[in-house]
Design an enzyme around this catalytic site. Structure first.
Site, PDB file in Angstrom:
ATOM      1  N   TRP A 101      49.339  33.454  44.036  1.00  0.00           N
ATOM      2  CA  TRP A 101      48.290  33.738  45.040  1.00  0.00           C
ATOM      3  C   TRP A 101      48.122  32.605  46.027  1.00  0.00           C
ATOM      4  CZ3 TRP A 101      47.600  38.444  46.011  1.00  0.00           C
ATOM      5  CH2 TRP A 101      47.736  39.398  45.011  1.00  0.00           C
ATOM      6  N   ASP A 171      39.937  30.082  46.743  1.00  0.00           N
ATOM      7  CA  ASP A 171      40.065  31.510  46.441  1.00  0.00           C
ATOM      8  C   ASP A 171      39.693  31.694  44.976  1.00  0.00           C
ATOM      9  OD1 ASP A 171      40.794  34.056  45.764  1.00  0.00           O
ATOM     10  OD2 ASP A 171      42.936  33.795  46.157  1.00  0.00           O
ATOM     11  N   LYS A 195      37.211  41.819  39.895  1.00  0.00           N
ATOM     12  CA  LYS A 195      37.421  41.249  38.560  1.00  0.00           C
ATOM     13  C   LYS A 195      36.056  40.955  37.925  1.00  0.00           C
ATOM     14  CE  LYS A 195      41.366  39.596  40.966  1.00  0.00           C
ATOM     15  NZ  LYS A 195      42.405  40.426  40.496  1.00  0.00           N
TER      16      LYS A 195
HETATM   17  N1  PMP Z   1      43.700  36.013  45.067  1.00  0.00           N
HETATM   18  C1  PMP Z   1      43.716  36.142  43.738  1.00  0.00           C
HETATM   19  C2  PMP Z   1      43.504  34.920  42.899  1.00  0.00           C
HETATM   20  C3  PMP Z   1      43.934  37.395  43.164  1.00  0.00           C
HETATM   21  O1  PMP Z   1      43.961  37.526  41.828  1.00  0.00           O
HETATM   22  C4  PMP Z   1      44.114  38.524  43.989  1.00  0.00           C
HETATM   23  C5  PMP Z   1      44.315  39.916  43.444  1.00  0.00           C
HETATM   24  N2  PMP Z   1      44.723  40.060  42.162  1.00  0.00           N
HETATM   25  C6  PMP Z   1      44.102  38.340  45.366  1.00  0.00           C
HETATM   26  C7  PMP Z   1      43.876  37.079  45.864  1.00  0.00           C
HETATM   27  C8  PMP Z   1      44.317  39.490  46.297  1.00  0.00           C
HETATM   28  O2  PMP Z   1      43.174  40.269  46.329  1.00  0.00           O
HETATM   29  P1  PMP Z   1      43.066  41.606  47.144  1.00  0.00           P
HETATM   30  O3  PMP Z   1      43.985  42.588  46.511  1.00  0.00           O
HETATM   31  O4  PMP Z   1      41.629  41.950  47.000  1.00  0.00           O
HETATM   32  O5  PMP Z   1      43.453  41.325  48.546  1.00  0.00           O
END
Ligand code: PMP
Length: 359
Positions: A101, A171, A195
């Site tokens: 991520w 994030d 989550k």
């Molecule tokens: N950052 C993290 C740490 C994540 O776990 C996720 C999704 N699993 C995201 C960003 C992306 O999130 P989204 O699908 O809501 O764009």
């Protein structure tokens, strides 16, 4: 009822009592004589809900007065791009990459601004966190971005890194609300809701007020955080149902004793699962112990041919969504706030039973 223990990484398990409340209020919410989905976001009922959920979040996280709370859309991914658009004008931004991520956040920022990877653990396949002393931080950077919990690789910071006067941007999608945090150490915290906050389609952002002065006037308003703050996150129609559900989760967290209590539970859950994995001689978690995530626990079996039977049998035993992310393979148990210790115990019991004939 055939609800199972749901170990999905997100969208993920929600507290059952929250779902029951939403169910009971589905047709008529409060005094509205209609569903919360059917009323105006600008009406007094919804405005009251918005204020109350923000107040509850502020209390849970002890958010200082000089921070704004925004309830946005677009998923965390949209904000990978929007954050540099707003906060990195004319400057480069530093990224700490400890998993998939963080890597993605950095890639999405590249078309918008100059980025520098100040530290990365790619060389260990994202199983470690580079020592803070090795980070090559630029004192003139617009901000330092990091991912306190890497959902796919199962790597979590157990401390808030000191990056001096450069604003720290986090994030926190997969570990927000899992422990108390000192918000004053951050410039920006953002998290997708699916989550530990509620339903997908909502992003919660906590932003230090002075940083909003950086938001450029020449970007579309809808992307501008200062405009969103000035309009109480209602530049356009917000995700009203997601906001409502987040409010229910905040009430649940309060009723459970707040984040200090939740943290204790999360530590006990993680200790139980890692303790068994490490002692099993069968399952393995590749992450360095000090960097292990309390929320997402990836693990492998001794032989990949066992993956399919493990998944089939675990599902039959009422344990859902244990398949690991394709980037790392094996299994992953996501044990967010809504998973009780009984769920983790049921998983460990199953893992023991599975290991016996296959070991
Ligand atoms: N950052 C993290 C740490 C994540 O776990 C996720 C999704 N699993 C995201 C960003 C992306 O999130 P989204 O699908 O809501 O764009």
């Amino acid at each position: 009822m055939s609800r199972t223990y749901n170990f999905a990484a997100g969208p993920a398990a929600l507290p059952e009592s929250v779902l029951r409340t939403a169910q009971s209020e589905m047709l008529e919410w409060g005094k509205a004589h209609a569903s919360v989905m059917e009323i105006s976001h600008r009406g007094k009922d919804f405005i009251a809900l918005a204020h109350e959920s923000e107040a509850d979040l502020r209390k849970l996280l002890q958010i200082p007065q000089n921070y704004k709370v925004l309830f946005l859309q677009g998923g965390a991914t949209q904000h990978f791009a929007q954050i540099p658009m707003n906060f990195a004008v004319g400057k480069s931004a530093d990224y700490i990459v400890t998993g998939a991520w963080g890597e993605k956040a950095c890639k999405e920022a590249k078309p918008v601004t100059n980025v520098q990877i100040a530290a990365s653990s790619e060389s260990t396949n994202f199983t470690t966190i580079p020592e803070r002393s090795t980070w090559k931080l630029d004192p003139n950077a617009a901000y330092v971005h990091y991912t306190p919990n890497e959902t796919i690789h199962g790597v979590e910071f157990q401390y808030i890194p000191d990056v001096g006067d450069v604003p720290l941007v986090a994030d926190m999608s997969s570990n927000i609300m899992s422990r108390p945090i000192d918000v004053s150490k951050f410039g920006v915290i953002y998290a997708g809701a699916q989550k530990n906050i509620g339903a997908s389609g909502l992003v919660v952002m906590i932003v230090r007020e002075d940083l909003l002065a950086r938001c450029p006037k020449d970007i579309p308003k809808i992307f501008n955080y200062a405009e969103q703050a000035a309009n109480d996150s209602m530049l356009n129609t917000p995700n009203t149902f997601g906001w409502y559900l987040a409010g229910l989760v905040f009430k649940w967290l309060e009723a459970e004793g707040g984040l200090a209590q939740i943290e204790k539970r999360n530590i006990a859950k993680a200790d139980l699962l890692y303790g068994y994995i490490d002692s099993s001689g069968f399952y393995k978690n590749p992450v360095e112990k000090s960097a292990r995530s309390r929320m997402n626990v990836p693990f492998t079996l001794p032989n990949e041919v066992l993956d399919a039977p493990f998944l089939k049998e675990s599902e039959a035993a009422g344990l859902m969504a244990l398949k690991g992310h394709r980037a790392v393979g094996g299994m992953r148990a996501s044990i967010y706030n809504a998973i009780p210790i009984e769920g983790v115990q049921a998983l460990v019991n199953f893992m023991k039973d599975f290991a016996k004939p296959n070991g």
